[in-house]
Motif scaffolding. Structure first.
Motif, PDB file in Angstrom:
ATOM      1  N   ALA B 322       0.849  -1.197   0.000  1.00 58.07           N
ATOM      2  CA  ALA B 322       0.000   0.000   0.000  1.00 58.07           C
ATOM      3  C   ALA B 322       0.882   1.244   0.000  1.00 58.07           C
ATOM      4  N   ARG B 323       1.948   1.227   0.777  1.00 61.38           N
ATOM      5  CA  ARG B 323       2.862   2.354   0.885  1.00 61.38           C
ATOM      6  C   ARG B 323       2.142   3.587   1.412  1.00 61.38           C
ATOM      7  N   SER B 350      -0.539   7.637  -2.155  1.00 63.61           N
ATOM      8  CA  SER B 350      -1.610   7.372  -3.103  1.00 63.61           C
ATOM      9  C   SER B 350      -2.931   7.402  -2.342  1.00 63.61           C
ATOM     10  N   PRO B 351      -3.867   8.322  -2.706  1.00 60.98           N
ATOM     11  CA  PRO B 351      -5.165   8.312  -2.014  1.00 60.98           C
ATOM     12  C   PRO B 351      -5.878   6.972  -2.167  1.00 60.98           C
ATOM     13  N   ILE B 352      -5.674   6.307  -3.307  1.00 57.24           N
ATOM     14  CA  ILE B 352      -6.283   4.979  -3.483  1.00 57.24           C
ATOM     15  C   ILE B 352      -5.710   4.010  -2.451  1.00 57.24           C
ATOM     16  N   ALA B 353      -4.386   4.019  -2.302  1.00 61.89           N
ATOM     17  CA  ALA B 353      -3.753   3.127  -1.330  1.00 61.89           C
ATOM     18  C   ALA B 353      -4.190   3.476   0.091  1.00 61.89           C
ATOM     19  N   ILE B 356      -7.526   2.061   0.779  1.00 60.85           N
ATOM     20  CA  ILE B 356      -7.449   0.609   1.001  1.00 60.85           C
ATOM     21  C   ILE B 356      -7.009   0.336   2.435  1.00 60.85           C
TER      22      ILE B 356
END
Lengths: 472, 472
Positions: B322-323, B350-353, B356
């Motif tokens: 995810a970082r 990353s907003p996506i990560a 998650i």
């Protein structure tokens, strides 16, 4: 509106005022050291009585968030940072501070319009491909969802990028590509490796405002060369090389930000000859390349990645929420940047995000999506140019692609003044001087034609209709 | 094995040797400036004739990848980097170079075992929650999948983190938390803001090896203080403050890496009193906190984030793919770091990560998952300690949690030698001196008990069985 409420309601009004100030502090609309709005003015803004504002300011002062200076009002408490990110010299106007624009755009509430921002609206992005990519990833092998992965970044996306490069005539090996968390971080890594404080770096005038913010972090001297419709003015470029001996030149290719200009083959070739003669390294940022109708000359391709380092990201046509960028360069440099990225980030982009990017790029719908965006932008540019003309605003050139129009304002109008006035009506504009290291673009404004719904036009017309002396 | 093949096969053998060298260059097993293996030795390694290796080296030299120095062999071509990430002074043994270990672990093929690495195997991670989070995200609003998002990072994850802090007794506002692309990048941001080249920074000895790699990027002087089972040796800590006036101290809390030690309340309190007296800023890295059976004393909680900056990530119990990391600190500092992160990365993780991560942390199964991992690790630590004892290897202490055992090797054995020998059998170990700024841990090894399948034990037994003088 007057406060004619009981003590309970009065208390919650005070809390509201405190919250409004806190929000401004969080978004840096109020910065450390800055004076708070006057009691009377802020009472007007909030629709409360002055005594409510006094109470709110006093409580914030008791919390240590702000401080009263007798006779001169309230100020935001703040230590002087060790690293001063602002421009040297006299304090600039806040409306021409790049951070102010970035953060106003990034942290804008839903009600705020952003013709000054640097991205497409979410419904212009390939949502179907992104959602399919997420569902695919939900079935990926365990390791892909849990492990750090390769220090160069996920091989699948690197292969796709290498193929794109090969299609342009740039054959590169897998050791010439490093994935990073963003285009900005790609530039930052190269700068960390190549630059020392006090070095000189050449940029275009105007140029992407965050280049300046980033270079200030590296404590280098910024020298700028005027950008023409076909690239930097090469006579002045040559003179700057001779006079300032810059270590690095950073530029946008494909569609120049903010002007929309495009390198001609001749300019590209001559620029590289000059770079060779002066041992200049070049960072070519191709962030907007996918939005070009046909590929324009590229420094990296011409040069074969000898002294040109290519950087880019997927934020403009795929997703800015994935956060994935890349650097292509000589393998020696890539190996060194890989170590640097391990030291400072223990790796590159989110492997999950990089897989989403790879899957979406490979999706059968992606090419059509990009073509659709190009057509839609072409219409939007023409329509916006026509409406801007009605307001006396004229594009400096009509770009071949992309979402920016770099425009002359009507004679005598100041972009920073207009931007401040528009912000009061919750519209974020991008005034010319944030792009101009030499501060010669006060009469320019950059418009993002994809981010201009009807209210943006109304506010723009409204702030232009006010006489210039009303702003300030 | 002799080359008794025709010219075609001979050509493909040469290509194989060239490829083998290229692979070593790509993974930095061979670094710029380094000497290539001798013709005779490499012919033995590859099972080809010396003339094949000569041919391969000559071709690589013609390509400019390596260079012959008459009378002294072949060397990897490479420019001297402007930024030297290696330790100053005499060239260290490559087996004790932190980059070597990081990249061997990150870039290991499927056949390589990694008892030296710093993460759990993928099937120990909450795969069900991660996959559910991905499917949820496939139904998220458009903006979440496409936009940069807030400069502080996605609010949902920041709220979860603030709640975790509050549960520990650390009440912080939303402006005290910044999300970043990783725990390492959190430290890097703070260092970029606080440190100047030539400053002194205090670390533990031993400490997480990447602290040293990161600090070298900042060109600061590293001073180390021996770490005891209950925290740094406070007498030596006080002496180092008085003598070296460090600007910053970087440490792991919860479960110290690599020792597994834990701060006692008394050590934590005394340390903070010393820090206050010397105006020392502290970075407390709580990366391993979720693996503790019960929370141990935390500097950030005791101090209330006045001079202690908390950093962490989700890589050890949720996903390293995810970082996503974070910094918690005084709002002033967070505001400055936010600007710095906009300048250098145009935002954070990353907003996506980050979504998650937020979804997986909120998943009903997550708490049970972590409890399960703790129980499993507790068993694995005991079993590993028993098997290590059979080999004459003894843990320095038995940690309360986590996946590391920091161990004494049998008398007279050198961890770097053993690591080199193990690598020849595709097992990556973590020799003590990569953790030791003072280079006093040649007799120590860090083992990751979750990454030791049967073959790792066989190789370990095998390299220990060879007499010491065989390595080198």
């Amino acid at each position: 509106m007057k406060d004619t409420l009981g003590p309970m309601a009065q208390g919650s009004r005070t809390a509201e005022v405190m919250e409004a100030i806190r929000r401004r502090l969080a978004t840096r609309a109020l910065a450390p050291g800055e004076r708070l709005p006057s009691i009377r003015r802020f009472a007007g803004v909030m629709g409360v009585s002055p005594s409510t504002v006094v109470e709110a300011y006093d409580r914030l002062a008791a919390e240590g968030v702000i401080r009263s200076r007798p006779g001169s009002g309230f100020y935001v408490v703040g230590v002087a940072p060790s690293l001063d990110l602002r421009a040297p010299g006299p304090q600039r106007d806040r409306a021409v501070d790049p951070f102010w624009v970035s953060r106003q755009s990034l942290d804008a509430g839903a009600e705020v319009l952003k013709p000054g921002c640097g991205w497409l609206p979410p419904d212009w992005m390939p949502q179907t491909a992104l959602r399919r990519a997420l569902r695919q990833l939900a079935r990926a092998p365990d390791a892909l969802l849990a492990e750090y992965g390769s220090s160069l970044g996920p091989p699948r996306l690197r292969r796709i990028l290498a193929r794109h490069c090969a299609e342009e005539g740039l054959e590169i090996g897998p050791d010439a590509l490093l994935l990073t968390p963003s285009g900005s971080q790609s530039i930052d890594l190269v700068c960390r490796y190549l630059l020392r404080p006090g070095d000189t770096v050449l940029v275009d005038d105007p140029c992407y405002f965050n280049f300046q913010a980033l270079l200030r972090v590296h404590k280098v001297r910024i020298v700028s060369v005027p950008f023409t419709a076909s690239g930097p003015d090469l006579d002045l470029f040559a003179a700057a090389l001779a006079e300032h001996r810059p270590r690095l030149y950073i530029t946008n290719s494909a569609l120049h930000n903010p002007t929309g200009g495009t390198l001609t083959a001749q300019t590209a070739h001559r620029l590289l000859v000059l770079a060779g003669a002066h041992d200049l390294t070049v960072i070519e940022d191709e962030t907007f390349a996918a939005l070009e109708p046909e590929p324009s000359p590229r420094l990296a391709v011409l040069d074969g990645l000898e002294r040109v380092i290519r950087i880019g990201s997927f934020s403009k046509t795929l997703s800015a929420a994935a956060r994935c960028g890349y650097v292509a360069g000589p393998p020696d440099l890539i190996a060194a940047l890989t170590d640097l990225q391990v030291a400072t980030n223990f790796g590159g982009p989110s492997p999950i995000a990089a897989e989403i990017v790879a899957a979406a790029l490979s999706d059968g719908s992606y090419r059509k999506h990009v073509e659709g965006v190009r057509r839609r932008l072409s219409r939007a540019r023409k329509e916006a140019a026509a409406r801007l003309a009605d307001l006396g605003i004229t594009p400096w050139l009509m770009p071949r692609g992309g979402f920016y129009l770099w425009c002359h304002l009507p004679e005598g109008r100041d972009a920073a003044d207009l931007s401040r006035a528009a912000l009061r009506e919750t519209v974020v504009l991008a005034p010319g001087n944030i792009f101009s290291p030499a501060q010669t673009a006060a009469g320019f404004m950059r418009f993002n034609v994809s981010q201009m719904p009807e209210r943006a036009w109304q506010v723009l017309a409204h702030v232009l209709a006010e006489p210039p002396d009303r702003h300030g």
